[in-house]
Write a protein that holds these residues in place. Sequence first.
Motif, PDB file in Angstrom:
ATOM      1  N   VAL A 167       0.822  -1.214   0.000  1.00  0.00           N
ATOM      2  CA  VAL A 167       0.000   0.000   0.000  1.00  0.00           C
ATOM      3  C   VAL A 167       0.854   1.262   0.000  1.00  0.00           C
ATOM      4  N   TYR A 168       2.144   1.141   0.347  1.00  0.00           N
ATOM      5  CA  TYR A 168       3.042   2.294   0.370  1.00  0.00           C
ATOM      6  C   TYR A 168       3.683   2.571  -0.986  1.00  0.00           C
ATOM      7  N   GLY A 169       3.566   1.654  -1.914  1.00  0.00           N
ATOM      8  CA  GLY A 169       4.184   1.845  -3.225  1.00  0.00           C
ATOM      9  C   GLY A 169       5.658   1.521  -3.190  1.00  0.00           C
ATOM     10  N   ASN A 170       6.416   2.196  -4.021  1.00  0.00           N
ATOM     11  CA  ASN A 170       7.854   1.953  -4.142  1.00  0.00           C
ATOM     12  C   ASN A 170       8.611   2.784  -3.110  1.00  0.00           C
ATOM     13  N   ILE A 171       8.722   2.251  -1.913  1.00  0.00           N
ATOM     14  CA  ILE A 171       9.385   2.960  -0.832  1.00  0.00           C
ATOM     15  C   ILE A 171      10.230   1.959  -0.056  1.00  0.00           C
ATOM     16  N   SER A 172      11.332   2.404   0.449  1.00  0.00           N
ATOM     17  CA  SER A 172      12.214   1.541   1.233  1.00  0.00           C
ATOM     18  C   SER A 172      11.527   1.150   2.532  1.00  0.00           C
ATOM     19  N   SER A 173      11.584  -0.130   2.883  1.00  0.00           N
ATOM     20  CA  SER A 173      10.943  -0.587   4.116  1.00  0.00           C
ATOM     21  C   SER A 173      11.577   0.047   5.350  1.00  0.00           C
ATOM     22  N   ASP A 174      12.803   0.551   5.229  1.00  0.00           N
ATOM     23  CA  ASP A 174      13.471   1.203   6.353  1.00  0.00           C
ATOM     24  C   ASP A 174      12.821   2.525   6.725  1.00  0.00           C
ATOM     25  N   SER A 175      12.102   3.129   5.789  1.00  0.00           N
ATOM     26  CA  SER A 175      11.532   4.448   6.042  1.00  0.00           C
ATOM     27  C   SER A 175      10.035   4.414   6.348  1.00  0.00           C
ATOM     28  N   ILE A 176       9.447   3.247   6.492  1.00  0.00           N
ATOM     29  CA  ILE A 176       8.009   3.133   6.769  1.00  0.00           C
ATOM     30  C   ILE A 176       7.756   3.251   8.269  1.00  0.00           C
ATOM     31  N   ASN A 177       6.792   4.113   8.624  1.00  0.00           N
ATOM     32  CA  ASN A 177       6.335   4.210  10.009  1.00  0.00           C
ATOM     33  C   ASN A 177       4.842   4.529   9.990  1.00  0.00           C
ATOM     34  N   GLU A 178       4.274   4.812  11.142  1.00  0.00           N
ATOM     35  CA  GLU A 178       2.832   5.048  11.249  1.00  0.00           C
ATOM     36  C   GLU A 178       2.348   6.249  10.425  1.00  0.00           C
ATOM     37  N   GLN A 179       3.238   7.205  10.156  1.00  0.00           N
ATOM     38  CA  GLN A 179       2.843   8.409   9.433  1.00  0.00           C
ATOM     39  C   GLN A 179       3.137   8.333   7.934  1.00  0.00           C
ATOM     40  N   THR A 180       3.713   7.261   7.467  1.00  0.00           N
ATOM     41  CA  THR A 180       4.055   7.139   6.055  1.00  0.00           C
ATOM     42  C   THR A 180       2.775   7.154   5.213  1.00  0.00           C
ATOM     43  N   GLU A 181       2.782   8.002   4.188  1.00  0.00           N
ATOM     44  CA  GLU A 181       1.617   8.089   3.307  1.00  0.00           C
ATOM     45  C   GLU A 181       1.520   6.853   2.434  1.00  0.00           C
ATOM     46  N   VAL A 182       0.296   6.442   2.157  1.00  0.00           N
ATOM     47  CA  VAL A 182       0.076   5.313   1.268  1.00  0.00           C
ATOM     48  C   VAL A 182       0.002   5.823  -0.163  1.00  0.00           C
ATOM     49  N   SER A 183       0.569   5.036  -1.067  1.00  0.00           N
ATOM     50  CA  SER A 183       0.581   5.404  -2.475  1.00  0.00           C
ATOM     51  C   SER A 183       0.850   4.158  -3.316  1.00  0.00           C
ATOM     52  N   PRO A 184      -0.114   3.225  -3.329  1.00  0.00           N
ATOM     53  CA  PRO A 184       0.122   1.966  -4.044  1.00  0.00           C
ATOM     54  C   PRO A 184       0.321   2.182  -5.540  1.00  0.00           C
ATOM     55  N   VAL A 185       1.172   1.347  -6.145  1.00  0.00           N
ATOM     56  CA  VAL A 185       1.488   1.510  -7.561  1.00  0.00           C
ATOM     57  C   VAL A 185       1.102   0.304  -8.412  1.00  0.00           C
ATOM     58  N   ASN A 186       0.582  -0.763  -7.776  1.00  0.00           N
ATOM     59  CA  ASN A 186       0.184  -1.930  -8.549  1.00  0.00           C
ATOM     60  C   ASN A 186      -1.205  -2.392  -8.089  1.00  0.00           C
ATOM     61  N   PRO A 187      -1.850  -3.253  -8.872  1.00  0.00           N
ATOM     62  CA  PRO A 187      -3.207  -3.694  -8.518  1.00  0.00           C
ATOM     63  C   PRO A 187      -3.302  -4.344  -7.137  1.00  0.00           C
ATOM     64  N   TYR A 188      -2.289  -5.104  -6.754  1.00  0.00           N
ATOM     65  CA  TYR A 188      -2.299  -5.768  -5.449  1.00  0.00           C
ATOM     66  C   TYR A 188      -2.333  -4.728  -4.324  1.00  0.00           C
ATOM     67  N   GLY A 189      -1.420  -3.755  -4.371  1.00  0.00           N
ATOM     68  CA  GLY A 189      -1.376  -2.723  -3.342  1.00  0.00           C
ATOM     69  C   GLY A 189      -2.627  -1.867  -3.325  1.00  0.00           C
ATOM     70  N   LYS A 190      -3.139  -1.520  -4.495  1.00  0.00           N
ATOM     71  CA  LYS A 190      -4.363  -0.716  -4.580  1.00  0.00           C
ATOM     72  C   LYS A 190      -5.543  -1.455  -3.967  1.00  0.00           C
ATOM     73  N   THR A 191      -5.640  -2.738  -4.259  1.00  0.00           N
ATOM     74  CA  THR A 191      -6.745  -3.531  -3.712  1.00  0.00           C
ATOM     75  C   THR A 191      -6.616  -3.678  -2.202  1.00  0.00           C
ATOM     76  N   LYS A 192      -5.407  -3.910  -1.718  1.00  0.00           N
ATOM     77  CA  LYS A 192      -5.206  -4.027  -0.267  1.00  0.00           C
ATOM     78  C   LYS A 192      -5.649  -2.736   0.426  1.00  0.00           C
ATOM     79  N   LEU A 193      -5.303  -1.583  -0.139  1.00  0.00           N
ATOM     80  CA  LEU A 193      -5.708  -0.309   0.450  1.00  0.00           C
ATOM     81  C   LEU A 193      -7.230  -0.143   0.391  1.00  0.00           C
ATOM     82  N   GLU A 194      -7.848  -0.451  -0.738  1.00  0.00           N
ATOM     83  CA  GLU A 194      -9.309  -0.384  -0.850  1.00  0.00           C
ATOM     84  C   GLU A 194      -9.967  -1.272   0.200  1.00  0.00           C
ATOM     85  N   ASN A 195      -9.409  -2.460   0.397  1.00  0.00           N
ATOM     86  CA  ASN A 195      -9.969  -3.393   1.376  1.00  0.00           C
ATOM     87  C   ASN A 195      -9.830  -2.864   2.799  1.00  0.00           C
TER      88      ASN A 195
END
Length: 181
Positions: A112-140
Amino acid sequence: MNRPDVRQGIILLGASGFLGKALFPILKGLPQTDVYGYSSQEIDLTTVNSLHPLSGILDSQSTVVILSAITRDRKDLEEAAEKNRLMIKNIADYFAESPAIKKCVYLSSSAVYGNISSDSINEQTEVSPVNPYGKTKLENEILLRGIAKTKKIAFLILRPVAVMLRKKFKESERVLATLGK
């Protein structure tokens, strides 16, 4: 706080999958807890009304853990995304029609975060999915969060960065055991 004489029920959807097989025995070991695991062969979440067999099990002390998903390693990402969307829609529709449960845990994805390094993900990280899987997970997530708010269901979203299991994973056992509390 739970009364010691009240048993809780945990319903695990996706119990035959990679994570479900690992989580089910851990949950079964929790005291004062009845655990029910269902595979896609037992409950086809892509089918409307498939959850009605749970009516005799779910109550105000129940926790539903949703691990069910068509994984993104499938060849047709759009088809997998549509099936994932349909499964969660059917679960949300069932929750809307049924008496409220206590908790719902949804296994989403860091996709759901898109193309972002896992080292920089935290509770405030904005979501920005870039593929159908991530987009669907966010919609769900949004759909389930809405029904949880309406029905006053405690709702937890887990967004794992990578799923890797070892035979013994003590730290994971501690974290997963809190699902039943």
